[in-house]
Design a protein around this motif. Structure first.
Motif, PDB file in Angstrom:
ATOM      1  N   ALA A 169      32.516  45.249  38.716  1.00  0.00           N
ATOM      2  CA  ALA A 169      33.517  44.768  37.764  1.00  0.00           C
ATOM      3  C   ALA A 169      33.989  43.349  38.067  1.00  0.00           C
ATOM      4  N   LEU A 170      34.375  43.081  39.300  1.00  0.00           N
ATOM      5  CA  LEU A 170      34.912  41.766  39.639  1.00  0.00           C
ATOM      6  C   LEU A 170      33.869  40.678  39.449  1.00  0.00           C
ATOM      7  N   ASP A 171      32.647  40.937  39.863  1.00  0.00           N
ATOM      8  CA  ASP A 171      31.580  39.941  39.713  1.00  0.00           C
ATOM      9  C   ASP A 171      31.334  39.620  38.242  1.00  0.00           C
TER      10      ASP A 171
ATOM     11  N   ALA B 112      42.281  39.687  43.298  1.00  0.00           N
ATOM     12  CA  ALA B 112      41.312  38.601  43.398  1.00  0.00           C
ATOM     13  C   ALA B 112      41.487  37.590  42.269  1.00  0.00           C
ATOM     14  N   LEU B 113      41.633  38.062  41.038  1.00  0.00           N
ATOM     15  CA  LEU B 113      41.752  37.137  39.908  1.00  0.00           C
ATOM     16  C   LEU B 113      43.055  36.347  39.959  1.00  0.00           C
ATOM     17  N   ARG B 114      44.126  37.003  40.345  1.00  0.00           N
ATOM     18  CA  ARG B 114      45.397  36.283  40.436  1.00  0.00           C
ATOM     19  C   ARG B 114      45.345  35.213  41.512  1.00  0.00           C
ATOM     20  N   ASP B 115      44.660  35.484  42.601  1.00  0.00           N
ATOM     21  CA  ASP B 115      44.486  34.468  43.647  1.00  0.00           C
ATOM     22  C   ASP B 115      43.710  33.258  43.125  1.00  0.00           C
TER      23      ASP B 115
ATOM     24  N   SER C  16      39.233  54.160  39.933  1.00  0.00           N
ATOM     25  CA  SER C  16      39.766  53.156  39.010  1.00  0.00           C
ATOM     26  C   SER C  16      40.962  52.432  39.592  1.00  0.00           C
ATOM     27  N   ARG C  17      41.822  53.160  40.261  1.00  0.00           N
ATOM     28  CA  ARG C  17      43.001  52.524  40.862  1.00  0.00           C
ATOM     29  C   ARG C  17      42.576  51.528  41.942  1.00  0.00           C
ATOM     30  N   ARG C  18      41.583  51.877  42.713  1.00  0.00           N
ATOM     31  CA  ARG C  18      41.101  50.971  43.753  1.00  0.00           C
ATOM     32  C   ARG C  18      40.486  49.705  43.144  1.00  0.00           C
ATOM     33  N   ILE C  19      39.632  49.896  42.156  1.00  0.00           N
ATOM     34  CA  ILE C  19      38.985  48.748  41.511  1.00  0.00           C
ATOM     35  C   ILE C  19      40.019  47.875  40.817  1.00  0.00           C
ATOM     36  N   ASP C  20      40.971  48.495  40.126  1.00  0.00           N
ATOM     37  CA  ASP C  20      42.017  47.723  39.442  1.00  0.00           C
ATOM     38  C   ASP C  20      42.786  46.843  40.414  1.00  0.00           C
ATOM     39  N   ALA C  21      43.172  47.424  41.542  1.00  0.00           N
ATOM     40  CA  ALA C  21      43.946  46.666  42.529  1.00  0.00           C
ATOM     41  C   ALA C  21      43.142  45.492  43.072  1.00  0.00           C
ATOM     42  N   ASP C  22      41.871  45.723  43.355  1.00  0.00           N
ATOM     43  CA  ASP C  22      41.019  44.655  43.888  1.00  0.00           C
ATOM     44  C   ASP C  22      40.822  43.539  42.865  1.00  0.00           C
ATOM     45  N   VAL C  23      40.555  43.929  41.614  1.00  0.00           N
ATOM     46  CA  VAL C  23      40.337  42.939  40.559  1.00  0.00           C
ATOM     47  C   VAL C  23      41.600  42.124  40.322  1.00  0.00           C
TER      48      VAL C  23
ATOM     49  N   ALA D  94      33.216  31.888  29.256  1.00  0.00           N
ATOM     50  CA  ALA D  94      34.090  31.826  28.072  1.00  0.00           C
ATOM     51  C   ALA D  94      35.239  30.848  28.244  1.00  0.00           C
ATOM     52  N   GLY D  95      35.429  30.317  29.458  1.00  0.00           N
ATOM     53  CA  GLY D  95      36.595  29.470  29.711  1.00  0.00           C
ATOM     54  C   GLY D  95      37.888  30.245  29.568  1.00  0.00           C
ATOM     55  N   ALA D  96      37.862  31.512  29.956  1.00  0.00           N
ATOM     56  CA  ALA D  96      39.025  32.386  29.771  1.00  0.00           C
ATOM     57  C   ALA D  96      40.057  32.170  30.860  1.00  0.00           C
ATOM     58  N   GLY D  97      41.315  32.399  30.489  1.00  0.00           N
ATOM     59  CA  GLY D  97      42.403  32.255  31.453  1.00  0.00           C
ATOM     60  C   GLY D  97      43.112  33.552  31.755  1.00  0.00           C
ATOM     61  N   ALA D  98      42.670  34.646  31.111  1.00  0.00           N
ATOM     62  CA  ALA D  98      43.358  35.928  31.304  1.00  0.00           C
ATOM     63  C   ALA D  98      42.398  37.085  31.096  1.00  0.00           C
ATOM     64  N   VAL D  99      42.691  38.191  31.789  1.00  0.00           N
ATOM     65  CA  VAL D  99      41.961  39.444  31.595  1.00  0.00           C
ATOM     66  C   VAL D  99      42.992  40.548  31.398  1.00  0.00           C
ATOM     67  N   HIS D 100      42.807  41.334  30.362  1.00  0.00           N
ATOM     68  CA  HIS D 100      43.700  42.455  30.072  1.00  0.00           C
ATOM     69  C   HIS D 100      42.883  43.738  29.979  1.00  0.00           C
ATOM     70  N   TRP D 101      43.431  44.830  30.517  1.00  0.00           N
ATOM     71  CA  TRP D 101      42.726  46.109  30.454  1.00  0.00           C
ATOM     72  C   TRP D 101      43.710  47.273  30.477  1.00  0.00           C
TER      73      TRP D 101
END
Length: 471
Positions: free
Chosen positions: A79-81, A115-118, A105-112, A90-97
């Motif tokens: 997912a993160l990759d 990482a993206l916020r960093d 899912s909780r583990r992947i969500d936390a990691d994503v 896409a030149g995107a600045g945000a991800v929503h899910w």
């Protein structure tokens, strides 16, 4: 680029709909939207029927998006990759899910999210898969609920958020990121010839889900309490797979039911309780995630269940050849439709775990492979509830008698005849579909003689209760 015109990624998981979708609404509010579905480890782990059903849902969503001027971007990988790659393209600045509540899912969500916020990307998850999120419902002591009835009494006065409308504007990006071809994922391959049979008995997508709900409210809802257990009657909403894939939201179902009640319809409370049961399953999974694989109650690990899936009796159960009419009809319904009536699910689970003394995990895994409405929380809770190791207030000594259950809920034997061809001079197509759905090497024939019960009902019940008493 200003914040009001920023491109956002809508990361799709179990929310394959446009109406009442908080993640899509948040993404659309900022500007162009890139809808992305990722074939990741959670998709790879799905059984044959759930993956087939997912493919149908993705096709329907792609068509719905195309009608709104958007495309569904399909990618395969972690997912993160994948998200990083699509963000860059896409030149995107945000991800929503939309949030999910199983451990993976909780583990992947936390990691994503971390990482993206960093990396300076807005990463936000949203509610919408349930009426009430598991972390928001607590006892007066701040604990989680372990029994459904007090859980239901707790959520009833909380109210349910009103469903969101379709976003007023859905803007396409200037250029679309690359997308895989859905056919290249071969999501249906493990179904083999059974895929064509399932296709005759199911419908997918948001439009189909709303049509089902409307038809149920108009034609069957008033009689739901009396009809829901009659296995030969079309008495339920048939929305389980649509809810599982998020083609319709539970909030939309709830709001529609409340509106019908306000308009004068009576008898909807038992139906809405079933939506509450779905919340309860996820509530338990969130707070006790071990329930997905291990006994929920303490003291059951030493119970003398067999877990030998190669046993001939287990194979007979899977193929509807136990010699017990209700069990066999239900197991064949599963092969043909990818679903099973809820009353029948309890009966076949009781027979496997109690009369046959086979571990609930064997049945749970089989359902996970066969159900088009597979939901990890519902499946695990349902199996453990019947087996006795789960949250049922009257656990192991509840042993369903399949014969008396069939007499009570299929008195004319219409359900049995619908799914069992043997012994019928002109069996219906539904019963014959079973032989088209199963592997050819099974060697089964509609002209075969019905087998004798592999485990007698009286003997099986006595053995089960003796094992329970010896715990």
């Amino acid at each position: 680029m200003s914040d009001t015109t920023a491109t956002s990624i809508w990361w799709i998981r179990r929310d394959l709909r446009l109406v009442d979708n908080e993640a899509l609404t948040a993404a659309a509010a900022k500007g162009p939207v890139v809808p992305v579905f990722i074939y990741e480890e959670r998709v790879e782990a799905l059984g044959a029927a759930p993956r087939w059903r997912l493919e149908q849902s993705l096709k329907a969503l792609a068509a719905g998006l195309e009608a709104k001027g958007l495309k569904l971007v399909l990618r395969k990988g972690a997912a993160l990759d994948v998200l990083r790659a699509v963000i860059a393209e896409a030149g995107a600045g945000a991800v929503h899910w939309g949030r999910l509540y199983d451990p993976a899912s909780r583990r992947i969500d936390a990691d994503v999210k971390a990482a993206l916020r960093d990396e300076g990307i807005t990463a936000q998850s949203h509610a919408g898969h349930l009426l009430h999120e598991p972390m928001t419902v607590k006892t007066k002591m701040g604990d989680y609920y372990k029994v459904f009835s007090p859980f239901w009494r707790a959520i009833e006065p909380l109210g349910v958020a009103a469903p969101l409308p379709l976003p007023a504007r859905l803007i396409a990006p200037e250029a679309w990121p690359h997308s895989d071809d859905l056919a290249s994922w071969a999501l249906s391959c493990d179904m083999r010839r059974g895929a064509a049979v399932l296709a005759r008995h199911s419908t997918a997508g948001e439009v189909a889900a709303w049509e089902k709900l409307t038809r149920f409210i108009e034609e069957r809802a008033a009689d739901y309490k009396a009809a829901r257990d009659q296995v030969a009657t079309e008495g339920t909403s048939d929305l389980s797979d649509n809810l599982a894939y998020g083609e319709i939201s539970p909030r939309s179902v709830w709001a529609t039911g409340q509106a019908a009640t306000a308009a004068g319809m009576r008898g909807l409370e038992p139906f809405l309780r079933q939506v509450g049961w779905r919340d309860f399953a996820h509530h338990l999974m969130f707070h006790t995630p071990h329930m997905l694989h291990d006994n929920w109650r303490e003291g059951w690990d030493s119970f003398p269940w067999s877990e030998d899936e190669t046993d001939a009796k287990v194979q007979a159960w899977k193929y509807g050849r136990t010699g017990v009419d209700f069990v066999d009809a239900a197991m064949r319904e599963l092969w043909v439709t990818g679903k099973m009536h809820n009353r029948a699910r309890m009966v076949v689970a009781s027979y496997l775990t109690k009369h046959m003394m086979v571990h609930w995990r064997v049945g749970e895994r089989w359902f996970a492979d066969q159900l088009i409405d597979f939901d990890p929380a519902n499946n695990a809770m349902g199996w453990q509830w019947v087996a006795g190791s789960g949250p049922d207030a009257a656990p192991y000594f509840r042993v369903f008698n399949p014969d008396t259950q069939l007499q009570k809920f299929d008195p004319e034997r219409a359900y049995f005849k619908r799914w069992i061809a043997e012994g019928q001079r002109e069996p219906p197509q539904t019963a014959l579909d079973f032989y088209e759905a199963i592997p050819k090497h099974s060697g089964l024939s509609p002209k075969a003689v019905r087998p004798q019960p592999i485990v007698g009902l009286k003997d099986g019940r006595e053995r089960a209760l003796a094992a329970y008493s010896a715990r």
